[in-house]
Design an enzyme around this catalytic site. Structure first.
Site, PDB file in Angstrom:
ATOM      1  NE  ARG A 122     112.992  -4.742  30.792  1.00 47.08           N
ATOM      2  CZ  ARG A 122     112.599  -5.820  30.121  1.00 47.08           C
ATOM      3  NH1 ARG A 122     112.725  -7.025  30.675  1.00 47.08           N
ATOM      4  NH2 ARG A 122     112.066  -5.718  28.914  1.00 47.08           N
ATOM      5  CG  HIS A 130     118.276   0.620  30.545  1.00 50.29           C
ATOM      6  ND1 HIS A 130     117.544  -0.446  31.013  1.00 50.29           N
ATOM      7  CD2 HIS A 130     117.917   0.782  29.234  1.00 50.29           C
ATOM      8  CE1 HIS A 130     116.770  -0.916  30.050  1.00 50.29           C
ATOM      9  NE2 HIS A 130     116.975  -0.173  28.958  1.00 50.29           N
ATOM     10  NE  ARG A 146     116.581  -4.462  28.642  1.00 50.68           N
ATOM     11  CZ  ARG A 146     115.962  -5.580  28.283  1.00 50.68           C
ATOM     12  NH1 ARG A 146     116.449  -6.753  28.644  1.00 50.68           N
ATOM     13  NH2 ARG A 146     114.868  -5.526  27.548  1.00 50.68           N
ATOM     14  CG  HIS A 155     111.283  -6.008  24.257  1.00 55.54           C
ATOM     15  ND1 HIS A 155     110.606  -4.884  24.659  1.00 55.54           N
ATOM     16  CD2 HIS A 155     112.570  -5.827  24.637  1.00 55.54           C
ATOM     17  CE1 HIS A 155     111.451  -4.048  25.258  1.00 55.54           C
ATOM     18  NE2 HIS A 155     112.644  -4.600  25.256  1.00 55.54           N
ATOM     19  CE1 TYR A 199     120.090  -2.286  21.645  1.00 55.78           C
ATOM     20  CE2 TYR A 199     117.836  -3.089  21.844  1.00 55.78           C
ATOM     21  CZ  TYR A 199     118.891  -2.345  22.338  1.00 55.78           C
ATOM     22  OH  TYR A 199     118.752  -1.656  23.500  1.00 55.78           O
TER      23      TYR A 199
END
Length: 382
Positions: A201, A307, A310, A333, A342
């Site tokens: 990030r 972003h 990422r 996460h 994803y």
């Protein structure tokens, strides 16, 4: 006429009826409204007595506090909040909640009021994501009000009103990533590549120090993130969750470029920041935004946010065959929700590959058409 065992009912000069009862706190209390008939006033008293006997009685005086006062106190009473989160909550309260609910007593705000408020925000063009955040904050404040005994139940009951449904962000191709990295100022080239291929990030990259890198092993240890506030101050703190503290591997092909970046652009010393601004000061979004906009124009790309790098890297990782746990670890996460997105993308791509392979197989399995018989020049056949 027999005297009531609990409470009293009297007829007012207006012809309506008033109900009164003794509260458990010793205060003689009046119903919040009058009644058209004596029977309705008595029914109300019967229900109030049942509340007292069941231990469900709430002091009506507590619910008279204004939403503005209670909302501000709600934020102040959460010392563990990050500065950025406090800033977000204060903005949502000031801009989207207080104008509608500020002067209302907490006990006066009902489901219908909240439904109208939400529709009005959306009709006025407020971004759905912002409306969802404001609704979640409103719901959290009322949850605490229930716990504090101000109200009986939370009036925020609109299904999925707090769910953010952001539009799907674009994914860059591998070629576009390197084109963009080549188009930006050289000091930011590795910023682009690590955001993509290490799934980092912005705040994690801005907080990255030399001591967090191991160029020989090709790893990055993520232990901090930066937060920029409206007053211009920058703070560095731990990631939002324990899962955010992680070790990420860097593709070996990027290591020579990373070493060159460290020699040329990074601050010196083990505590030196890997990425700094054009004048050597701490990296800020304002400085980078100009470089980013120029690079997008040079690379002939539009509509991309930082972003999205990422997001692109996570998509690449999923398509490479990463498992759900692999994705969660790499992304930092603690829940499966984002990683599943994803993985679903990778499955869609895998299905497209399988369909393409199936078509090739169908072509290969088609029966061959018989070749036409050769004819002799004189037409008599073979």
């Amino acid at each position: 006429m027999s005297k009531r065992r609990f409470g009293r009912v009297r007829k007012l000069p207006s012809g309506r009826f008033q109900a009164r009862y003794p509260g458990p706190d010793g205060v003689d209390r009046t119903a919040p409204h009058t009644f058209p008939t004596k029977k309705e006033a008595e029914i109300w008293l019967t229900k109030k007595e049942a509340e007292l006997l069941a231990g469900d009685w709430l002091n009506p005086d507590l619910g008279k506090v204004s939403f503005k006062e209670y909302g501000a106190a709600w934020i102040d009473e959460r010392p563990g909040l990050r500065p950025k989160t406090v800033q977000l909550y204060e903005d949502l309260l000031r801009i989207h909640l207080v104008p509608t609910f500020g002067n209302c007593a907490m006990s006066e705000i009902k489901v219908a009021n909240i439904r109208r408020w939400r529709k009005q925000l959306l009709d006025n063009g407020v971004e759905p994501v912002t409306v969802a955040k404001a609704y979640r904050l409103l719901k959290a404040i009322f949850n605490t009000a229930v716990e504090d005994g101000l109200i009986k139940s939370n009036p925020c009951t609109i299904k999925k009103a707090g769910k953010e449904e952001s539009p799907e962000r674009p994914v860059l191709t591998m070629k576009q990533v390197f084109t963009l990295a080549g188009a930006i100022e050289p000091r930011f080239r590795m910023l682009i590549l690590l955001a993509t291929f290490a799934s980092l990030r912005w705040g994690e990259l801005a907080a990255l120090q030399r001591k967090n890198l191991d160029p020989k092993a090709g790893t990055i240890r993520v232990v901090g993130t930066t937060t920029e506030l409206k007053d211009g101050s920058v703070t560095i703190g731990p990631p939002k969750s324990e899962a955010g503290k992680r070790i990420v591997s860097i593709p070996a092909t990027l290591l020579p470029d990373l070493r060159e970046h460290l020699e040329t652009y990074a601050e010196k010393g083990e505590h030196g920041h890997v990425f700094v601004g054009p004048k050597g000061a701490r990296l800020r979004r304002a400085d980078f935004t100009r470089a980013w906009a120029a690079a997008l124009k040079k690379a002939k790309l539009s509509g991309f946010h930082f972003h999205d790098l990422r997001h692109t890297g996570n998509t690449f990782a999923a398509q490479s065959g990463a498992t759900l746990r692999d994705l969660m670890t790499r992304m930092g996460h603690s829940s499966t929700r984002a990683a599943l997105i994803y993985q679903h993308t990778a499955m869609e791509r895998d299905r497209a590959i399988a369909d393409a392979l199936g078509k090739l197989a169908e072509e290969a399995l088609k029966p061959e058409e018989p070749e036409p018989e050769e004819q002799d020049p004189d037409g008599s056949g073979t």
